[in-house]
Design a protein around this motif. Structure first.
Motif, PDB file in Angstrom:
ATOM      1  N   THR A 226      35.256  32.238  45.189  1.00 13.78           N
ATOM      2  CA  THR A 226      34.224  32.093  43.988  1.00 13.78           C
ATOM      3  C   THR A 226      34.941  31.343  42.841  1.00 13.78           C
ATOM      4  O   THR A 226      34.106  30.398  42.318  1.00 13.78           O
ATOM      5  CB  THR A 226      33.841  33.476  43.516  1.00 13.78           C
ATOM      6  OG1 THR A 226      33.270  34.059  44.367  1.00 13.78           O
ATOM      7  CG2 THR A 226      32.839  33.386  42.426  1.00 13.78           C
ATOM      8  N   TYR A 227      36.200  31.396  42.375  1.00 10.29           N
ATOM      9  CA  TYR A 227      36.881  30.830  41.617  1.00 10.29           C
ATOM     10  C   TYR A 227      36.996  29.301  41.932  1.00 10.29           C
ATOM     11  O   TYR A 227      36.653  28.503  41.004  1.00 10.29           O
ATOM     12  CB  TYR A 227      38.263  31.457  41.173  1.00 10.29           C
ATOM     13  CG  TYR A 227      38.264  32.827  40.571  1.00 10.29           C
ATOM     14  CD1 TYR A 227      37.019  33.078  39.751  1.00 10.29           C
ATOM     15  CD2 TYR A 227      39.367  33.606  40.588  1.00 10.29           C
ATOM     16  CE1 TYR A 227      37.319  34.192  38.959  1.00 10.29           C
ATOM     17  CE2 TYR A 227      39.368  34.835  39.836  1.00 10.29           C
ATOM     18  CZ  TYR A 227      38.170  35.079  38.821  1.00 10.29           C
ATOM     19  OH  TYR A 227      38.306  36.390  38.537  1.00 10.29           O
TER      20      TYR A 227
ATOM     21  N   VAL B 167      33.437  27.847  41.274  1.00 10.20           N
ATOM     22  CA  VAL B 167      33.402  27.389  39.828  1.00 10.20           C
ATOM     23  C   VAL B 167      33.990  26.286  39.489  1.00 10.20           C
ATOM     24  O   VAL B 167      33.530  25.409  38.650  1.00 10.20           O
ATOM     25  CB  VAL B 167      33.561  28.649  39.160  1.00 10.20           C
ATOM     26  CG1 VAL B 167      33.720  28.510  37.579  1.00 10.20           C
ATOM     27  CG2 VAL B 167      32.811  29.930  39.468  1.00 10.20           C
TER      28      VAL B 167
ATOM     29  N   MET C 134      32.353  22.954  37.941  1.00  9.97           N
ATOM     30  CA  MET C 134      32.774  22.375  36.674  1.00  9.97           C
ATOM     31  C   MET C 134      33.373  21.195  36.743  1.00  9.97           C
ATOM     32  O   MET C 134      33.109  20.093  35.838  1.00  9.97           O
ATOM     33  CB  MET C 134      33.630  23.472  35.850  1.00  9.97           C
ATOM     34  CG  MET C 134      33.110  24.703  35.445  1.00  9.97           C
ATOM     35  SD  MET C 134      31.573  24.456  34.353  1.00  9.97           S
ATOM     36  CE  MET C 134      32.435  23.839  32.892  1.00  9.97           C
TER      37      MET C 134
END
Length: 69
Positions: free
Chosen positions: A8-9, A12, A16
């Motif tokens: 998940t990180y 992200v 970004m």
């Protein structure tokens, strides 16, 4: 659970970075001063933070006298 969190990180971070690359590209095409100034400022402050961190580590590391062998 840890592997899912890291994925998940990762997603992200990828999203970004792609978004910021798009914003940067649009700013450069519009010949915006801030499109170049803000990343340079961020890089400079990041490098200075790392230099400060290394200096603080050198200052706070205890010095042991050499042993008599």
């Amino acid at each position: 659970m840890g592997a899912e969190r890291s994925h998940t990180y990762g997603m992200v971070i990828c999203a970004m970075s792609a978004f910021l690359a798009l914003v940067f590209s649009i700013g450069v095409m519009k010949k915006s001063y801030y499109a170049l100034a803000l990343p340079v400022l961020g890089g400079t402050l990041g490098a200075l933070y790392i230099a400060f961190w290394i200096g603080r580590a050198l200052i706070t590391t205890p010095i042991e006298p050499p042993s008599d062998d």
